[in-house]
Structure formats: structure tokens, C-alpha cells
Design a protein around this motif. Structure first.
Motif, short mmCIF file in Angstrom:
data_model
loop_
_atom_site.label_atom_id
_atom_site.label_comp_id
_atom_site.label_asym_id
_atom_site.label_seq_id
_atom_site.Cartn_x
_atom_site.Cartn_y
_atom_site.Cartn_z
N LEU A 1 0.90 -1.28 -0.08
CA LEU A 1 0.19 -0.03 -0.09
C LEU A 1 0.87 1.28 -0.08
CD1 LEU A 1 -2.55 1.45 0.21
CD2 LEU A 1 -2.59 1.27 2.55
N ARG A 2 1.95 1.27 0.88
CA ARG A 2 3.01 2.47 0.83
C ARG A 2 3.45 2.76 -0.65
NH1 ARG A 2 5.48 0.95 4.90
NH2 ARG A 2 3.98 1.91 6.53
N ALA A 3 3.76 1.58 -1.20
CA ALA A 3 4.64 1.77 -2.63
C ALA A 3 3.34 2.22 -3.43
CB ALA A 3 4.75 0.41 -2.97
N ALA A 4 2.27 1.67 -3.27
CA ALA A 4 1.02 2.03 -4.16
C ALA A 4 0.73 3.83 -3.93
CB ALA A 4 -0.12 1.35 -4.11
N VAL A 5 0.66 4.00 -2.72
CA VAL A 5 0.31 5.42 -2.55
C VAL A 5 1.51 6.38 -3.06
CG1 VAL A 5 0.34 7.15 -0.50
CG2 VAL A 5 -1.03 5.13 -0.40
N LEU A 6 2.70 5.93 -2.95
CA LEU A 6 3.88 6.67 -3.40
C LEU A 6 3.62 6.98 -4.94
CD1 LEU A 6 6.74 5.85 -1.00
CD2 LEU A 6 5.44 8.02 -1.26
N ALA A 7 3.40 5.71 -5.58
CA ALA A 7 3.42 5.77 -7.20
C ALA A 7 2.19 6.67 -7.50
CB ALA A 7 2.98 4.27 -7.49
N PHE A 8 1.30 6.79 -6.80
CA PHE A 8 0.28 7.93 -7.30
C PHE A 8 0.51 9.18 -6.82
CE2 PHE A 8 -3.71 10.17 -5.82
CZ PHE A 8 -4.34 10.28 -6.92
N ALA A 9 0.94 9.44 -5.52
CA ALA A 9 1.02 10.85 -5.15
C ALA A 9 2.31 11.64 -5.72
CB ALA A 9 1.39 10.94 -3.65
N THR A 10 3.32 10.77 -6.38
CA THR A 10 4.59 11.41 -6.94
C THR A 10 4.22 11.78 -8.34
OG1 THR A 10 5.39 9.23 -7.43
CG2 THR A 10 6.19 10.33 -5.41
N ASN A 11 3.19 11.61 -8.86
CA ASN A 11 2.55 12.28 -10.34
C ASN A 11 2.91 13.92 -10.22
OD1 ASN A 11 1.27 13.71 -12.37
ND2 ASN A 11 -0.29 12.30 -12.43
N PRO A 12 3.80 14.31 -11.08
CA PRO A 12 4.22 15.61 -10.92
C PRO A 12 3.10 16.69 -10.47
CG PRO A 12 5.56 14.64 -12.61
CD PRO A 12 4.19 13.64 -12.36
N ILE A 13 1.87 16.60 -11.04
CA ILE A 13 0.96 17.66 -10.49
C ILE A 13 0.56 17.58 -9.12
CG2 ILE A 13 -0.25 17.50 -12.87
CD1 ILE A 13 -2.32 15.51 -11.85
N TYR A 14 1.03 16.41 -8.30
CA TYR A 14 0.53 16.57 -6.98
C TYR A 14 2.07 17.05 -6.05
CZ TYR A 14 -3.18 13.62 -8.57
OH TYR A 14 -4.23 12.92 -9.47
N LEU A 15 3.04 17.33 -6.48
CA LEU A 15 3.96 17.80 -6.22
C LEU A 15 3.96 19.20 -5.39
CD1 LEU A 15 6.85 16.38 -8.21
CD2 LEU A 15 5.78 15.29 -6.28
N ASP A 16 4.79 19.45 -4.39
CA ASP A 16 4.73 20.86 -3.86
C ASP A 16 5.07 21.77 -4.80
OD1 ASP A 16 4.27 19.54 -1.55
OD2 ASP A 16 6.12 19.92 -0.58
N GLY A 17 4.50 23.16 -4.61
CA GLY A 17 4.74 24.09 -5.90
C GLY A 17 5.45 25.30 -4.84
N GLU A 18 5.32 26.45 -5.90
CA GLU A 18 5.99 27.49 -5.43
C GLU A 18 4.96 28.59 -4.94
OE1 GLU A 18 8.19 28.75 -8.62
OE2 GLU A 18 9.89 27.20 -8.61
N HIS A 19 3.65 28.38 -4.81
CA HIS A 19 2.59 29.24 -4.60
C HIS A 19 1.60 28.78 -3.69
CE1 HIS A 19 4.46 31.58 -7.89
NE2 HIS A 19 4.40 30.47 -8.65
N TRP A 20 0.99 29.54 -2.90
CA TRP A 20 -0.15 29.08 -2.08
C TRP A 20 -1.33 28.73 -2.63
CZ3 TRP A 20 1.27 27.68 2.53
CH2 TRP A 20 2.11 28.20 3.27
#
Length: 473
Positions: free
Chosen positions: A18-37
């Protein structure tokens, strides 16, 4: 005889899987931290803080006293992304090359498949606590159900009461009211879409009524009359942006829980009868809720706010609970039999609990926002006590460069933030922030949403895990 919902039979991933599957989903570039609030006219960018997810365990379901924690927020953020991949979301302006690429990524087969792989586990983690909160007992039939629900229709007159008090008594009522308005879009702007999955099929006699409810949400074919459009006018009238998830980072876990609960029921058709109960709760309380909201916003903004979204609901939807009961709930029970009644009752009571948790979360957040300056002053006393304490307090030292933005999150216990060098702008909610310089700091309450951005070339700071800061006073 005691009734409980049957345990969901579903494929369960192991902790590591599950941890590996969650990371595979959440590391899509659109879900990464950004530069704006804020996500400017881009409904596909949703910051998930994947750097945290490798340390979170989503295999053991939450208890009720845990649903406002950061792990719950993380799960609800992911579920929002997964559910909304079924909806067509377009920006308000022309697609740029960047937003078009994000559009493709959000709706890609890979993103959807990775989301579906973790959805059952996240749903069990996020919503299983509700099974233990509601137990339906006794022998029910159509007649007793009708009597019971007619007595409940419009009964919950305390809805929004705690929120009203928190906003009216806030140090900054307008800021608090805007923070509340920001919490509504996850559900208000897409809840009718969550309902669509329950309309498709063969319901028999209730088909026209169910479709009418959905059509009403969309303004009966008139864009300007749609609930979403009316609400966007309210947002604009108090200076808030209208784009879906523009204020993603300010959503509280309780707000996402309430929105996602209806997606959860709508997506999983084995919970269809529970959806009926939840819908009855929503419709039977809507008119009173809307009247209170209109009065509250009018007072807070001295009449300079568009409350037509709420006044129309208050005026036209007072009988919605009765309509749902007579044209949906009772015909379904007559068609399917009394075996479905416990699920209908369970849906009503679970929706009530979810609404209470969302309100509890919001009220606590406004208190936390109001205490920003006080928590900055209080830091000095607590920090001295921590340095003098005979017990070891876990501490982490972090160095971050200029412009580094910490996506909003929370901590399970109280934290003390101490600035060693540099400048940090600490954010505890919409338009709620404190500038922290070297030698200053702030007390961070457990389970309260916050983030930060670095405003010097580098900022070195410490996070002391103090547990309960009051023990150091």
C-alpha cells in the motif's frame, strides 16, 4: 436484533504494498509541492506532500478521535483527487501548454489506474470509524421508518450554530467568514456530480424524482441558476477567487471528509441505501442552514455580499426533506423491502456525524488562527521551559532556501517552532500569518493546519515535539 453493515469484501494490500502504491500515485508531478499558496486557474494541481506519505500507515483504520489528524488530511486529499478524476473539470480561461499537460496527466489512464488501486484501502482507512459510531437495532418497517424520519425532517436546528459563533466572535470575522466560504467548494461545486452515479440504472418509480434533484443542482439547464454558479457569485462578492481548488491548501480534513463521504457512497453502489439516508439529512437541513448562512454573511460583511445562493435555498427548499422521504426513500423501501431500512438510517446518522466533525474542525481552526499573535508571544515562555526541562524533547533542525514553501499540514502533537537564523512567514490559515525572525518562534497546536514560506536567503529552524505545550507553562 442488532444490525450492522456487512464487512466490505475487498482486496487489501499489505502495508509495504500500500505504501508503494500510494507513493506511485502521489509522486505524479501534478501532486508535488509548488511555489505558490494558491492554484491559479488550474484544477488539476493538488499538492499532496508525497514526502510525508512514506511515513504514514494507511492500513489501520482511523478512530473518530483521529479523523482530524494529518494522516486523515493526507488520505482525504488523495481521495478527492481519485473521485474527481471521474469528473470533467475545465479551467475558467484558455488552456495554456502547461495546464493542458496537467489536464492530460490528471485524466491519464496511469493516474486513474493508480488511484483506483489505492481507493478501497484509503476508503477503509478514512471511513471505517463510522461503522462503530452507528448501530441500528430493533424491528423496523415502512411505517415506523416514515414516522421516525418525519420527526427528524428539519430537526437539526443547531446546524452551523458553532460555526456562527466562531465567526461572529472571531478577532477578524471577515477573515473567518472567508475561511468558511473556502471550505465549501469541494462539496458544493462537485456534490451533484457525486450523485450522478446513483441516478444511472433502474430505480423504478423514484427515477424521475432522483433525476429532478440532480437537474436542480445544475439549474435546470440554465448556467446562471446552477448552485455552483450562484456560489461562485458569493465568493466573488467578498473578493475570493472562483476557480475550483484555487484554495486547495486551505481545505481542512473535516471539510474534505464531508465532501468525500458523498463521493464514497455514490461510488460504492453497495452503499446505495445509505446514500438515501445521507441525502435525506442533507436535504432536510438545507433550508435552515441556508437561512442561517445568509444572515451570518450579511451581518459580517455589512450587506456587501451576494447571498442569493443561500436565500434561494432557504426560500425554495424548505420541503426538500419531505420530498426526498415521500418520493425517494419510501418508494425504494416499498420496492426493496424492510431489509434496507437499517442502511438508510445509518446513512442519515453518519452524515450527521460527518457534518459535526467538519464543524468541530473549522471552529478549532478559527480559534487557532485568532491566537496567532498570542502563540508567537507564548513561544518565549515555552522555549525557556523546554531548554530547562530535565526530559529530552525530540527536536529536528531544518535548513531551507529562499522561497521554499511548506505545503499546509498538521502535527499529531503540539510543536514549538524556533527560528535559529533567517526569516519565515508562518501561515495558519487564509490571510492568517506571522513573520518570524531569528530568535523568535511560535507554538503550533496539534491537528491544526499550517504551512510556511522562507523569506530570507536561508532559514534555519528547529521543531521541538513538546507533546502538550501546556505542561511547560
Amino acid at each position: 436484533m442488532t444490525y450492522r453493515s456487512p464487512a466490505d469484501e475487498q482486496h487489501r494490500l499489505s502495508g509495504a504494498e500500500l505504501r508503494a502504491a500510494v507513493l506511485a500515485f502521489a509522486t505524479n508531478p501534478i501532486y508535488l509541492d509548488g511555489e505558490h499558496w494558491e492554484n491559479d486557474d488550474n484544477p488539476y494541481r493538488r499538492q499532496l506532500r508525497p514526502q510525508d506519505l512514506r511515513y504514514l500507515d494507511f492500513t489501520t483504520p482511523l478512530r473518530r478521535d483521529q479523523v482530524l489528524r494529518h494522516a486523515s488530511l493526507a488520505a482525504q486529499r488523495m481521495l478527492t483527487c481519485i473521485y474527481e478524476a471521474d469528473l470533467v473539470l475545465l479551467p475558467q480561461s484558455e488552456l495554456t501548454p502547461g495546464t493542458y499537460e496537467d489536464f492530460r496527466s490528471f485524466y491519464s489512464s496511469d493516474n486513474r489506474a493508480r488511484g483506483e488501486a489505492i481507493r478501497p484501502a484509503l476508503e477503509a482507512y478514512a471511513f471505517a470509524f463510522l461503522e462503530d459510531e452507528v448501530i441500528i437495532s430493533g424491528a423496523w418497517n415502512t411505517e415506523s421508518l416514515e414516522v421516525f424520519l418525519r420527526e427528524l425532517d428539519g430537526h437539526d436546528r443547531n446546524v452551523l450554530l458553532a460555526t456562527e459563533k466562531a465567526i461572529r466572535h472571531s478577532d477578524d470575522p471577515r477573515r473567518a467568514a472567508r475561511m468558511w466560504l473556502i471550505q465549501r467548494p469541494p462539496g458544493l461545486l462537485s456534490m451533484a456530480s457525486a450523485m450522478l452515479g446513483t441516478v444511472l440504472g433502474t430505480l423504478g418509480e423514484p427515477d424521475p424524482e432522483w433525476s429532478e434533484i440532480v437537474i436542480g443542482r445544475y439549474g435546470h439547464g440554465m448556467h446562471d441558476a446552477a448552485h455552483r454558479t450562484r456560489y461562485e457569485h458569493t465568493l466573488a462578492s467578498v473578493g475570493l477567487r472562483q476557480g475550483l481548488h484555487h484554495y486547495w491548501q486551505y481545505y481542512l480534513p473535516g471539510s474534505l471528509l464531508m465532501s468525500n463521504y458523498f463521493h464514497y457512497l455514490g461510488r460504492n453502489h453497495e452503499l446505495f441505501f445509505r446514500y438515501l439516508g445521507a441525502l435525506f439529512h442533507a436535504e432536510s437541513t438545507l433550508a435552515d442552514f441556508s437561512a442561517r448562512a445568509a444572515a451570518l454573511l450579511t451581518d459580517v460583511f455589512d450587506g456587501a455580499v451576494d447571498v442569493k445562493c443561500f436565500t434561494e435555498h432557504a426560500a425554495t427548499e424548505a420541503g426538500n426533506g419531505r420530498t426526498v422521504l415521500e418520493n425517494l426513500v419510501l418508494p425504494v423501501v416499498q420496492r426493496c423491502g424492510p431489509a434496507v431500512i437499517p442502511e438508510i438510517l445509518r446513512g442519515y446518522q453518519q452524515a450527521q456525524i460527518v457534518a459535526e466533525l467538519a464543524e468541530e474542525d473549522f471552529v478549532a481552526q478559527i480559534s487557532w488562527m485568532d491566537e496567532g499573535k498570542a502563540n508567537k508571544r507564548l513561544y518565549e515562555r515555552v522555549y525557556r521551559a523546554v531548554l530547562e526541562a530535565k526530559v529530552d524533547v525530540p527536536v529536528v533542525r531544518i535548513a531551507e532556501p529562499y522561497g521554499e514553501l511548506s505545503t499546509t499540514h498538521s502535527h499529531q502533537g503540539d510543536q514549538l517552532c524556533h527560528i535559529v537564523s533567517g526569516t519565515m512567514r508562518f501561515v495558519s490559515g487564509f490571510q492568517s500569518q506571522q513573520v518570524l525572525e531569528a530568535g523568535e518562534g511560535i507554538i503550533i497546536w496539534r491537528n491544526r493546519l499550517h504551512g510556511a514560506i522562507i523569506e530570507s536567503d536561508e532559514c534555519v529552524y528547529e521543531l521541538h515535539s513538546v507533546g502538550d505545550y501546556r505542561t511547560f507553562l
